[in-house]
Design a protein around this motif. Structure first.
Motif, PDB file in Angstrom:
ATOM      1  N   SER A  30       0.822  -1.212   0.000  1.00 48.92           N
ATOM      2  CA  SER A  30       0.000   0.000   0.000  1.00 48.92           C
ATOM      3  C   SER A  30       0.860   1.268   0.000  1.00 48.92           C
ATOM      4  N   ARG A  31       1.822   1.323   0.893  1.00 52.45           N
ATOM      5  CA  ARG A  31       2.663   2.531   1.001  1.00 52.45           C
ATOM      6  C   ARG A  31       3.521   2.726  -0.252  1.00 52.45           C
ATOM      7  N   LEU A  32       4.053   1.652  -0.788  1.00 52.39           N
ATOM      8  CA  LEU A  32       4.861   1.787  -1.997  1.00 52.39           C
ATOM      9  C   LEU A  32       4.001   2.264  -3.161  1.00 52.39           C
ATOM     10  N   ARG A  33       2.816   1.696  -3.307  1.00 48.38           N
ATOM     11  CA  ARG A  33       1.921   2.107  -4.391  1.00 48.38           C
ATOM     12  C   ARG A  33       1.637   3.607  -4.322  1.00 48.38           C
TER      13      ARG A  33
ATOM     14  N   LEU B   6       8.732  -8.280  -5.488  1.00 49.49           N
ATOM     15  CA  LEU B   6       7.807  -7.153  -5.396  1.00 49.49           C
ATOM     16  C   LEU B   6       7.583  -6.659  -6.827  1.00 49.49           C
ATOM     17  N   VAL B   7       6.316  -6.486  -7.209  1.00 47.84           N
ATOM     18  CA  VAL B   7       5.970  -6.100  -8.574  1.00 47.84           C
ATOM     19  C   VAL B   7       5.089  -4.857  -8.526  1.00 47.84           C
ATOM     20  N   ALA B   8       5.396  -3.871  -9.373  1.00 46.42           N
ATOM     21  CA  ALA B   8       4.543  -2.684  -9.518  1.00 46.42           C
ATOM     22  C   ALA B   8       4.184  -2.546 -10.993  1.00 46.42           C
ATOM     23  N   HIS B   9       2.935  -2.153 -11.243  1.00 48.70           N
ATOM     24  CA  HIS B   9       2.489  -1.960 -12.623  1.00 48.70           C
ATOM     25  C   HIS B   9       1.912  -0.565 -12.826  1.00 48.70           C
TER      26      HIS B   9
ATOM     27  N   PHE C 296      11.703  -0.701  -0.222  1.00 53.95           N
ATOM     28  CA  PHE C 296      10.529  -1.392   0.310  1.00 53.95           C
ATOM     29  C   PHE C 296      10.701  -2.900   0.203  1.00 53.95           C
ATOM     30  N   ALA C 297      11.334  -3.374  -0.848  1.00 57.67           N
ATOM     31  CA  ALA C 297      11.586  -4.811  -0.999  1.00 57.67           C
ATOM     32  C   ALA C 297      12.501  -5.314   0.112  1.00 57.67           C
TER      33      ALA C 297
END
Length: 184
Positions: A37-40, A132-135, A155-156
């Motif tokens: 949540s925080r990273l997003r 950890l994956v972000a899109h 964060f990872a």
């Protein structure tokens, strides 16, 4: 300068919040949810997920953002996905076009409507233990910047600590239950 200082302050606050949660929270799921949540929020991603290996597949342990509910049922083959390849190689990757990357599982990318990605391995004792994956960065340009990747790596690192600590606690609890001389 003000925007930069504000952004830096938000990053530091979020990293401190995650650090405090690592000290006080024993359950893995809430910790990983907080990290996602925080990273997003900080990198402005449409979706952030944390995948952990489980018996030859990668399962989504936490996800936040648009499409997070769809990810709960997704299992990625470790040897047939970008996430699995990043786990295997143990190094971060930024992908500006998922469509052009031959390692990306196109079915999953289409289902999520994802076009760009960040993939960051979680590492414990020099070995990868998850990804950890972000899109899709929110906005006109959906590509992630190098600064986004560096923050995702921070964060990872915290997610790695959470996963490793959780596994150690579970292992120690099973030793206490069985006794030190008993076999599993």
């Amino acid at each position: 300068l003000y925007e930069s200082a504000t952004r830096w302050s938000q990053q530091l606050e979020s990293l401190n919040e995650v650090g405090a949660a690592l000290v006080g929270e024993l359950e893995l799921e809430p910790l990983l949810d907080l990290i996602a949540s925080r990273l997003r929020e900080l990198i402005g991603a449409r979706l952030v997920a944390i995948a952990l290996p489980a018996g030859g597949v990668l399962r989504i342990a936490a996800a936040d953002g648009a499409g997070a509910d769809d990810l709960s049922a997704v299992e990625l083959l470790a040897d047939d996905s970008k996430t699995g390849r990043v786990l295997e190689r143990g190094r971060s990757e930024r992908v500006d076009s998922l469509l052009e990357d031959p390692e990306v599982n196109q079915d999953v990318a289409r289902r999520l409507g994802a076009t760009t990605g960040l993939y960051v391995p979680l590492r414990a004792r020099e070995r990868p233990i998850g990804v950890l994956v972000a899109h899709d960065k929110v906005g006109r340009d959906q590509r992630f910047a190098s600064a986004d990747l560096r923050l995702a790596e921070q964060f990872a690192l915290r997610a790695s600590i959470a996963v490793d600590l959780s596994r150690r606690v579970a292992r120690d609890a099973s030793l206490v239950t069985r006794g030190p001389g008993e076999r599993a």
